[in-house]
Scaffold this active site. Structure first.
Site, PDB file in Angstrom:
ATOM      1  N   HIS A   1      -3.179   8.592   2.755  1.00 10.88           N
ATOM      2  CA  HIS A   1      -4.047   9.748   2.958  1.00 10.88           C
ATOM      3  C   HIS A   1      -5.461   9.478   2.441  1.00 10.88           C
ATOM      4  O   HIS A   1      -5.637   8.947   1.349  1.00 10.88           O
ATOM      5  CB  HIS A   1      -3.448  10.950   2.218  1.00 10.88           C
ATOM      6  CG  HIS A   1      -4.302  12.183   2.260  1.00 10.88           C
ATOM      7  ND1 HIS A   1      -4.671  12.876   1.130  1.00 10.88           N
ATOM      8  CD2 HIS A   1      -4.853  12.848   3.309  1.00 10.88           C
ATOM      9  CE1 HIS A   1      -5.400  13.919   1.477  1.00 10.88           C
ATOM     10  NE2 HIS A   1      -5.534  13.929   2.787  1.00 10.88           N
ATOM     11  N   SER A   2      -6.454   9.793   3.250  1.00  9.52           N
ATOM     12  CA  SER A   2      -7.848   9.830   2.833  1.00  9.52           C
ATOM     13  C   SER A   2      -8.303   8.488   2.239  1.00  9.52           C
ATOM     14  O   SER A   2      -8.239   7.461   2.915  1.00  9.52           O
ATOM     15  CB  SER A   2      -8.041  10.987   1.843  1.00  9.52           C
ATOM     16  OG  SER A   2      -9.400  11.287   1.670  1.00  9.52           O
TER      17      SER A   2
END
Length: 244
Positions: free
Chosen positions: A77-78
């Site tokens: 994520h991210s």
């Protein structure tokens, strides 16, 4: 059939952010390993300027190797898009599918900061320099499209992020990473502006000279930057599709 899922959070978060997705995958009889990166979440007491990008890459590779995992569905994520790219480069035979969840998508030699504006870079570095342990203070979760109880839950749990992960360049073999099947999950409502360059790359046929295309998928979720919290059902379904 049971699958192995390794879930890696982004900046300011910890393994805790995957709780709803973890529960859903476990109810479907899969093995799930949410990794908390050094200096974050329940490991926040380890925060120090010595933590860098390689520290976090080692966190994830070590988790995979210690658990003796293969055929891994690796969801990053991210910020952890940097980490997932490195893992796919260094232990590609362990990875069945790499899932970029609204994540940074680097080119060789780039850092997490490379796709961000000069103003954002200056702001983050100034914020880190103002702290005793060179770290980025967490933002208000409203920027991730979170409100109400979800907003408050994340705000209570976010911790400062190690600042020396920000400008560290990542060298990797473009073709080796491109050989790993992968899916890019774009979160569009609201879309986090700092991820926009990576979303464009994920959809660009010329990215990595076309090496991105043969094994890639691009999907959208109409939710904010933290889909594991704001729409865990949709994200879980995508992860299961990647495992199939």
């Amino acid at each position: 059939m049971s699958h192995n899922f390794v879930l890696v959070h982004g900046a300011w978060h910890g393994g805790w952010c995957w709780r709803r997705v973890t529960q859903a995958l476990q109810l479907d009889h899969h093995k799930v390993y949410p990794v908390t990166l050094t200096g974050l979440g329940e490991r926040a007491h380890l925060l120090s300027p010595s933590i860098n990008l390689d520290t976090h890459i080692d966190d994830v590779i070590s988790a995979i190797e210690v658990e003796e995992l293969s055929e891994v569905i690796l969801a990053v994520h991210s910020y952890a898009g940097m980490i997932g790219t490195a893992v796919a480069d260094r232990v590609p035979k362990r990875i069945k599918h790499l899932v970029y969840v609204d994540a940074v998508l680097p080119k060789p030699g780039e850092s997490w900061s490379s796709t961000q504006s000069a103003a954002t870079q200056q702001q983050r570095l100034a914020a880190a320099q103002a702290t005793t342990r060179f770290s980025f203070p967490p933002p208000d979760p409203e920027v991730f499209g979170l409100h109400g109880a979800d907003h408050d839950w994340v705000k209570r749990r976010q911790t400062p992020h190690p600042g020396n992960t920000y400008q560290a360049p990542l060298d990797f073999d473009m073709q080796r990473v491109a050989a790993v099947p992968r899916t890019y999950v774009s979160c569009t409502q609201p879309a986090l502006a700092t991820i926009d360059p990576s979303r464009l790359r994920a959809r660009d046929p010329k990215f990595w000279d076309g090496a991105w295309l043969p094994n890639s998928k691009f999907v959208e979720i109409q939710t904010g930057h933290d889909p594991m919290i704001s729409d865990p059902h949709a994200l879980t379904k995508i992860l299961l599709d990647c495992a199939a």
